[in-house]
Write an enzyme that holds these catalytic residues in place. Structure first.
Site, short mmCIF file in Angstrom:
data_model
loop_
_atom_site.label_atom_id
_atom_site.label_comp_id
_atom_site.label_asym_id
_atom_site.label_seq_id
_atom_site.Cartn_x
_atom_site.Cartn_y
_atom_site.Cartn_z
N ASP A 24 26.14 0.58 -30.09
CA ASP A 24 25.70 -0.29 -29.03
C ASP A 24 26.77 -1.57 -29.01
O ASP A 24 26.76 -2.30 -29.98
CB ASP A 24 24.35 -0.92 -29.55
CG ASP A 24 23.84 -1.94 -28.30
OD1 ASP A 24 24.75 -2.36 -27.68
OD2 ASP A 24 22.89 -2.04 -28.15
N ILE A 25 27.65 -1.70 -28.26
CA ILE A 25 28.88 -2.54 -28.07
C ILE A 25 28.26 -3.92 -28.20
O ILE A 25 29.04 -4.95 -28.42
CB ILE A 25 29.54 -2.43 -26.74
CG1 ILE A 25 28.84 -2.63 -25.60
CG2 ILE A 25 30.25 -1.03 -26.88
CD1 ILE A 25 29.65 -2.52 -24.57
N LYS A 78 36.39 -3.80 -11.98
CA LYS A 78 35.74 -4.88 -11.11
C LYS A 78 34.10 -4.49 -11.17
O LYS A 78 33.63 -3.20 -11.44
CB LYS A 78 36.25 -4.38 -9.55
CG LYS A 78 35.53 -3.33 -8.81
CD LYS A 78 36.13 -3.55 -7.66
CE LYS A 78 35.73 -2.25 -6.79
NZ LYS A 78 34.07 -2.24 -6.19
N HIS A 138 41.57 0.40 -8.24
CA HIS A 138 42.34 1.80 -8.12
C HIS A 138 42.81 2.00 -6.81
O HIS A 138 43.77 2.85 -6.60
CB HIS A 138 41.14 2.89 -8.50
CG HIS A 138 40.11 2.98 -7.19
ND1 HIS A 138 39.07 2.17 -6.97
CD2 HIS A 138 39.91 3.54 -6.00
CE1 HIS A 138 38.20 2.35 -6.06
NE2 HIS A 138 38.81 3.26 -5.38
N GLU A 186 33.20 4.26 4.87
CA GLU A 186 32.47 5.42 4.17
C GLU A 186 31.19 6.04 4.91
O GLU A 186 30.53 5.47 5.68
CB GLU A 186 32.18 5.09 2.92
CG GLU A 186 32.97 4.43 2.08
CD GLU A 186 32.49 3.95 0.55
OE1 GLU A 186 32.52 4.82 -0.37
OE2 GLU A 186 32.06 2.77 0.70
N ASP A 196 32.13 -5.76 -2.88
CA ASP A 196 32.22 -4.81 -3.40
C ASP A 196 33.75 -4.22 -2.98
O ASP A 196 34.41 -3.58 -3.74
CB ASP A 196 31.35 -3.33 -2.89
CG ASP A 196 31.58 -2.15 -3.57
OD1 ASP A 196 31.75 -2.13 -4.74
OD2 ASP A 196 31.60 -1.29 -2.94
N HIS A 250 39.69 -4.68 -2.68
CA HIS A 250 40.52 -3.72 -2.12
C HIS A 250 41.38 -3.90 -0.87
O HIS A 250 42.44 -4.23 -0.70
CB HIS A 250 39.77 -2.44 -1.90
CG HIS A 250 39.05 -1.88 -3.04
ND1 HIS A 250 39.46 -1.88 -4.25
CD2 HIS A 250 37.77 -1.20 -2.97
CE1 HIS A 250 38.69 -1.21 -4.87
NE2 HIS A 250 37.75 -1.00 -4.39
N LYS A 279 29.10 1.08 4.82
CA LYS A 279 28.59 2.58 4.19
C LYS A 279 27.77 2.98 5.63
O LYS A 279 27.58 2.46 6.66
CB LYS A 279 27.60 2.33 3.37
CG LYS A 279 28.10 1.59 1.93
CD LYS A 279 28.83 2.61 1.17
CE LYS A 279 29.03 1.93 0.01
NZ LYS A 279 29.63 3.14 -1.30
N LYS A 306 34.88 8.81 7.06
CA LYS A 306 35.61 8.13 6.29
C LYS A 306 36.92 7.95 6.25
O LYS A 306 37.75 9.03 6.36
CB LYS A 306 35.23 9.21 4.75
CG LYS A 306 35.84 8.56 3.49
CD LYS A 306 35.81 9.59 2.47
CE LYS A 306 36.36 9.29 1.19
NZ LYS A 306 36.00 8.02 0.81
#
Length: 509
Positions: free
Chosen positions: A98-99, A161, A191, A229, A249, A254, A355, A360
């Site tokens: 457990d970190i 993130k 990414h 998306e 998000d 991004h 969304k 997409k």
């Protein structure tokens, strides 16, 4: 040339131990391990490396290796070779713990005494919830597993993130990390910046003398950036998403990063700091285009219930699992920005994400101004049926996904006796030019971290500048109730209002 057909990449030579915190999670199985495998298959990893997966689940080395071999088979972008996979997973170890407890770090430190198996250069990948970032880096530092910056051996820490939830929390997170690490040791990963077409924005602008001179207020009418998306809250994502929403998000990282690449000034060189300095300048000059109130520049939406084409019902956002039935979290957001600098003054910047949308796609569209003297008639044709239309502006489109490429819409004379102009598309697509699969974003970014190249990672002042752009939205969120939109729509029609005072409309294509 390697077995996968990739050439021109540079191999990492430093022996390294890669420790993945949260190694039982989806990101490890779908992205990180397949990406590292691809680097190994292309002979880009060093000869001496070890990957340590750290998580709470009760696995041993063999079970964990088998699971990851299955993940490589399922998610690698090219069919893997069984023998290569076997050699790769032999470099993998599992460490249970457990970190949030000191015992796990003591166990790691004991393992690391074997420097032949666990090289002293270390990359820690924190695929964990943000609230544990500080715990992890503080515990690593206090346990003596963080090297001094700027020397050998080296320590680098990758964090995923979200980098905070607003400006205040982003500043607090940066302060926490910088108490234990040097900025040069922190790699905040986005990414999107590992995608080929995103990187190609810079080369397209600054390697071609015919385009850079027109990237300014004199020639550009407006810029649209869309990331849409078709999915909703599948795979139990609702708990995370309801806390953050579309703006936090997608836009705060991004989309603003895409804007930086399109709008930045030419850097003095291609060093990490030179590029990131120019990106920060763009973010510091960017602001919401508010005339009277916040709704002039921001529109929020939330998808409602609907039906699939085959008649299957689609849940509305408020009906999804792990979503508060009274939630006002946005699943669609559109913003209008301006950049107050010499190059872009007066040019509207439109950002949009959502969304359950019609398609997409992720693209950057630079729309140029129409000619000052309209000498020709424009026509639009469907088959042999043509109608007179308003003159169409030239548009330069950077398609980030799914059909990666760069496209330029221009007007040319339509064949025939009449002198009329019709839009045509000049295109460069990766699939039509190179007969090989593009590297996944994580392949590029993980190799960059191993090389110590932070160009495609966000700096602390960059993160805070991103949050500074959108913070007024959260300060006035009560004035921005989300509108409902049906699944498979292009968001809410109210977002069209963001084009007030200008020619143009959303590119719903």
């Amino acid at each position: 040339m390697s077995a996968t057909g990739m050439i021109g990449e540079s191999r990492v030579h430093d022996p390294v131990t890669i420790v993945i915190f949260g190694a039982s999670g989806d990101l490890t199985h779908r992205k990180l391990i397949p990406a590292l495998y691809m680097a190994y298959a292309q002979e880009l990893l060093p000869e001496n490396f070890t990957i340590v997966g750290l998580a709470r689940r009760d696995y041993d080395n063999e079970v964990f290796r088998t699971m990851l071999a299955d993940s490589i088979a399922a998610f690698s972008r090219v069919p893997p070779d069984d023998e290569t996979v076997a050699r790769f997973v032999a470099h993998i170890r599992y460490h249970q713990g457990d970190i949030s407890t000191p015992e796990v770090y003591a166990g790691l430190k004991e393992k690391f005494q074997d420097v032949e198996t666990y090289p002293e250069n270390r990359l820690y990948y924190l695929s964990i919830i943000p609230s544990l970032f500080e715990t992890a880096v503080r515990s690593l530092k206090e346990s003596g597993m963080v090297a001094q910056p700027g020397g050998a051996p080296w320590t680098r820490v990758v964090i995923e993130k979200p980098f905070g939830k607003d400006l205040a929390s982003a500043k607090a997170l940066n302060a926490q990390l910088l108490r234990h690490l040097d900025e040069s040791q922190i790699y905040r990963i986005d990414h999107y910046l590992g995608k080929e077409t995103v990187q190609n924005i810079l080369s397209f602008r600054f390697a071609n003398a015919i385009f850079e001179p027109v990237f300014n207020r004199s020639y550009v009418d407006h810029i649209q950036i869309t990331a849409s998306e078709t999915v909703g809250m599948e795979k139990g994502r609702g708990g995370y998403y309801d806390e953050y929403g579309a703006i936090r998000d997608m836009i705060t990282n991004h989309l603003l990063q895409l804007l930086c690449f399109v709008a930045m000034e030419p850097p003095g060189d291609l060093s990490a700091d030179a590029i990131r300095n120019e990106k920060v300048k763009v973010l510091n000059a960017a602001k919401l285009d508010v005339r009277k109130d916040i709704s002039d520049a921001v529109c929020r939406g939330q998808y409602a219930a609907g039906m699939e084409e085959d008649g299957q019902p689609i849940k509305g956002y408020l009906e999804e699992e792990r979503i508060d039935p009274a939630s006002t979290t946005e699943t669609f957001a559109a913003l209008r920005l301006i950049i107050d600098n010499w190059r872009w003054a007066g040019v509207p910047i439109l950002l949009r994400t959502g969304k359950r949308m019609a398609k997409k796609t992720t693209e950057v569209a630079v729309q140029f101004k129409v000619p000052p003297l309209q000498l020709f008639q424009q026509i639009e044709c469907e088959g042999d049926v043509c109608d007179i239309a308003r003159i169409k502006p030239n548009t330069l489109i950077f398609q980030i996904q799914p059909n990666e490429g760069i496209f330029l819409k221009v007007g040319t004379k339509r064949p025939g006796m009449r002198f009329v102009v019709e839009d045509v598309k000049m295109d460069f697509s990766y699939s039509g030019t190179w007969n090989k699969s593009l590297p996944e974003a994580y392949e590029r970014l993980l190799l960059d971290t191993l090389h110590g190249d932070s160009t495609l990672f966000t700096r602390s002042d960059e993160v805070e500048a991103e949050w500074r752009v959108v913070q007024p939205i959260f300060d006035q969120i009560d004035q921005l109730k989300p509108f409902a939109y049906p699944p498979a729509a292009w968001g809410v029609p109210e977002a069209d209002w963001l084009f007030h005072g200008m020619e143009g409309a959303w590119r719903n294509k």
